[in-house]
Scaffold this active site. Structure first.
Site, PDB file in Angstrom:
ATOM      1  CG  ASP A   1      19.090 -39.480 -59.525  1.00 21.45           C
ATOM      2  OD1 ASP A   1      19.305 -40.274 -58.486  1.00 21.45           O
ATOM      3  OD2 ASP A   1      21.173 -38.816 -58.462  1.00 21.45           O
TER       4      ASP A   1
ATOM      5  CG  ASP B   1      20.934 -43.970 -55.679  1.00 24.06           C
ATOM      6  OD1 ASP B   1      20.677 -43.990 -57.081  1.00 24.06           O
ATOM      7  OD2 ASP B   1      21.837 -43.450 -55.092  1.00 24.06           O
TER       8      ASP B   1
ATOM      9  CG  HIS C   1      25.399 -43.718 -52.436  1.00 20.30           C
ATOM     10  ND1 HIS C   1      24.340 -43.397 -51.837  1.00 20.30           N
ATOM     11  CD2 HIS C   1      25.199 -43.006 -53.346  1.00 20.30           C
ATOM     12  CE1 HIS C   1      23.533 -44.121 -52.809  1.00 20.30           C
ATOM     13  NE2 HIS C   1      24.208 -43.071 -53.754  1.00 20.30           N
TER      14      HIS C   1
ATOM     15  CG  HIS D   1      25.690 -42.097 -47.563  1.00 20.45           C
ATOM     16  ND1 HIS D   1      26.143 -42.127 -46.449  1.00 20.45           N
ATOM     17  CD2 HIS D   1      26.761 -41.697 -48.718  1.00 20.45           C
ATOM     18  CE1 HIS D   1      27.657 -42.320 -46.716  1.00 20.45           C
ATOM     19  NE2 HIS D   1      27.911 -42.169 -48.108  1.00 20.45           N
TER      20      HIS D   1
ATOM     21  CD  GLU E   1      25.363 -41.557 -56.961  1.00 23.13           C
ATOM     22  OE1 GLU E   1      24.539 -40.215 -57.660  1.00 23.13           O
ATOM     23  OE2 GLU E   1      24.880 -40.407 -55.842  1.00 23.13           O
TER      24      GLU E   1
ATOM     25  CD  GLU F   1      23.394 -43.205 -58.316  1.00 25.00           C
ATOM     26  OE1 GLU F   1      22.238 -42.567 -58.867  1.00 25.00           O
ATOM     27  OE2 GLU F   1      23.208 -42.657 -57.003  1.00 25.00           O
TER      28      GLU F   1
HETATM   29 CO   LIG Z   1      23.044 -42.527 -55.454  1.00 25.02          CO
END
Ligand SMILES: [Co+2]
Length: 491
Positions: A263, A274, A343, A351, A377, A472
Site C-alpha cells: 500500500d 492511494d 475515505h 483522510h 479500499e 485499493e
Molecule cells: Co487508503
C-alpha cells in the site's frame, strides 16, 4: 487505509502508454510522440462514442478512451497552442504563472513530432522504463499531459452529465488538479509494475520498501512538498491488515507463504494517489485475493455522485461474503474487516473526513458529492473481520488542525519543525525521519503524540493465524464522469 476516523495509506498504478510503446516496438521517441499525437487527435473526434461504463481496462484504450474535454473539436494541426490557452483561461490566476513554462514544453514536443524520422537525439532512446525504474515519468509525457484513468459514465439521474455543457465547463476548470493526480498515478503504475516483478521471498521488508520508495522518488522527481511519496509504504503481512512498515533495524524477511499488502502513495502538489494490492507467492491465496479485488471493484463501480456511503458498504460486503476460500484444508467465508474503510481525500490530507464502509450497517445517510476524491479500499479476512492495534508503531502524521504550537520540550519543538518542513500533514514513518537526519527522536516523537500534535497509527491486526488481503484505488467524482485514476492493466 484507515481505521475508523484514522489516516490511511494508498497507492497508484499502471503504465498503459509505456506498454503500448513497448509493444509497438517503436525505435525512437520522436516517432512515438508523433504516433501518440495522431492517435489522440483521431480519438478526440469521436470522444463520446468511446465512453465505457464498466471499466474493464483495455489495451491501448483506457487512458485515452475519452479525450479530455478541452481537446474537443481541436483536431487541426495548430491545436496545441490553442489548447494551452484555453486551459489557462479556465483555470484562472493560479495557472497563469505556469503557462509560459508549459508552452515551452509544448513547443518542444511539437517540434519533435514534426521532425519524426529525423536525426536521433539523446532523448530518443527513451521508449520504455528501465528496471529498476530510473526515468522520471515526465520524460514520457513531454507535453505535460498525463493519461486519464478508467472513465466510467454515471448512472441513473446523473446519466447525462457527460455531455452537459455546464458540467463540462466545471470539469475543465479542474484540469490541472486531475493532471497532477494522473501524473502521480502513472508513477504509481510504473513503480508497482516493477515491484510486482522484483519483490521475492527472501528479501527483507526494508529492502522491499526501499525498492518502492526509491522508485517513487526518482520517477516522480521528488521535490519538497510539491512532488513525492504520499505516505509510508505499507507492507503489512498475514493477519496484519494495515499500517505496518518496517522501522530501522527490522530484520523481517518476506516468506513464500506470506500475504503482503503493498500500500503505497504518490503525490503531485498534494494530490495523493492511494492505491494498494496484495502480493502472494503461494497460489493457495489466489481465491482470497480474487474475493477482495472483486469487492474493491464493486465499491469502485457503485461509487458516484449522490450515492449513499452505506449503500456502497452493503454492496461490498455482499460480494466479499459470496466467496469461500480454502487455505490449507480449511474453508473460510471471506469477511470484510468491518472497522477498516475507504475515505475521502483532499490535498495533503489522506483522510478528508468521509469514510466509505465495507460492511452494511450504520443508518447515516451521508452521500458522495460532485468533485470529491475517494480512496476505495476493501479488506477481506479469514479471521474475525475486525482489527485491533498491535505491535511497534511506524506510521505518524501531523494533525490537520495544528498550526503554531509551543512545546516545553526543546527536542520535540525541533522535531515538529522537521516534520512540518519535510512532510507537512502527509503521513510519515520513522525511516523517513532517519533519512532526513533525525536521530534519537523516540522520546520527542512520543511527546508530540502525547501532546496531540502528531497522531500515531499503529499496525492493525486481525486474530493470530488469519490472513488478510487488500485492494485499493483512487477515484475522482468529476462533474462529467467518474475517473478511476489509479486503474492499471494489473488491477
Ligand atoms: Co487508503
Amino acid at each position: 487505509m484507515l481505521k475508523e476516523g484514522k489516516i490511511v495509506a494508498a497507492e497508484g498504478e499502471e503504465g498503459e502508454e509505456l506498454e503500448e510503446v513497448t509493444k509497438e516496438n517503436v525505435t525512437t521517441a520522436t516517432e512515438t510522440a508523433a504516433k501518440k499525437k495522431k492517435k489522440k487527435k483521431k480519438k478526440s473526434a469521436n470522444e463520446n462514442a468511446e465512453v465505457e461504463s464498466n471499466g474493464a481496462v483495455k489495451e491501448e484504450s483506457t487512458p485515452e478512451k475519452v479525450d479530455l474535454p478541452h481537446k474537443n473539436g481541436k483536431i487541426n494541426d495548430e491545436d496545441e497552442n490553442d489548447e494551452e490557452e484555453e486551459e489557462g483561461e479556465g483555470e484562472g490566476e493560479a495557472t497563469t504563472g505556469e503557462t509560459p513554462k508549459k508552452k515551452k514544453k509544448k513547443k518542444k514536443s511539437k517540434k519533435k513530432s514534426k521532425t519524426a524520422n529525423a536525426t536521433e537525439t539523446v532523448e530518443s532512446s527513451i521508449s520504455h522504463q528501465t528496471e529498476p525504474p530510473s526515468i522520471p515519468v515526465s520524460k514520457f509525457f513531454p507535453d505535460g499531459k498525463y493519461p486519464e484513468g478508467e472513465i466510467c459514465e454515471y448512472k441513473n439521474d446523473n446519466l447525462n452529465r457527460i455531455t452537459n455543457e455546464e458540467k463540462r465547463y466545471l470539469d475543465r476548470m479542474h484540469f490541472d488538479d486531475y493532471n497532477d493526480l494522473r501524473h502521480a498515478a502513472e508513477v504509481h503504475r510504473q513503480v508497482r509494475k516493477y515491484a510486482q516483478k522484483a519483490i521475492k521471498p527472501g528479501m527483507t521488508m526494508i529492502e522491499i520498501c526501499e525498492l518502492i520508495e526509491n522508485g517513487t522518488r526518482t520517477l516522480i522527481e521528488e521535490n519538497g512538498l510539491e512532488a513525492g511519496i504520499g505516505f509510508p509504504t505499507g507492507c503489512s503481512l498475514n493477519n496484519c491488515a494495515a499500517h505496518y512498515t518496517p522501522n530501522s533495524g527490522d530484520k523481517t524477511v518476506l516468506q513464500y507463504d506470506d500475504v503482503c499488502k503493498i500500500d503505497f502513495g504518490t503525490h503531485i502538489n498534494g494530490r495523493i494517489v492511494d492505491c494498494a494490492f496484495t502480493l502472494t507467492f503461494n497460489p493457495v491465496y489466489d481465491r482470497l485475493k480474487e474475493a477482495v479485488k472483486d469487492a474493491t471493484n464493486t465499491g469502485v463501480r457503485e461509487a458516484g455522485i449522490d450515492v449513499r456511503l452505506n449503500d456502497i458498504g452493503a454492496a461490498i460486503q455482499e460480494v466479499m461474503e459470496s466467496y469461500e476460500v480454502e487455505i490449507n484444508q480449511k474453508t473460510y467465508q471471506v469477511k470484510p474487516i468491518r472497522n477498516l474503510n475507504g475515505h475521502s481525500i483532499l490535498p495533503y490530507q489522506i483522510h478528508a473526513g468521509k469514510s466509505v464502509p465495507i460492511v452494511k450497517g450504520s443508518s447515516t445517510v451521508t452521500k458522495m458529492e460532485e468533485g470529491e476524491y475517494f480512496a476505495i479500499e476493501t479488506f477481506g479476512s479469514t479471521g474475525k473481520g475486525y482489527v485491533r492495534e498491535d505491535g511497534e508503531c511506524s506510521h505518524y502524521a501531523k494533525r490537520q488542525d495544528v498550526d503554531q504550537v509551543t512545546l516545553r520540550v526543546k527536542k520535540a519543538q525541533s522535531l515538529l519543525g522537521t516534520i512540518t518542513k519535510q512532510f507537512g500533514t502527509l503521513p510519515f514513518c520513522r525511516r523517513y525521519l532517519d533519512r532526513v537526519g533525525e536521530t534519537k527522536y523516540a522520546l520527542a516523537l512520543k511527546h508530540l503524540v502525547d501532546s496531540g500534535v502528531v497522531e500515531s497509527y499503529p499496525p492493525l491486526v486481525d486474530v493470530k493465524g488469519s490472513y488478510t488481503a487488500q485492494f485499493e484505488h483512487t477515484i475522482i467524482l468529476r462533474p462529467t464522469c467518474k475517473e478511476v485514476v489509479s486503474r492499471g492493466d494489473d488491477f
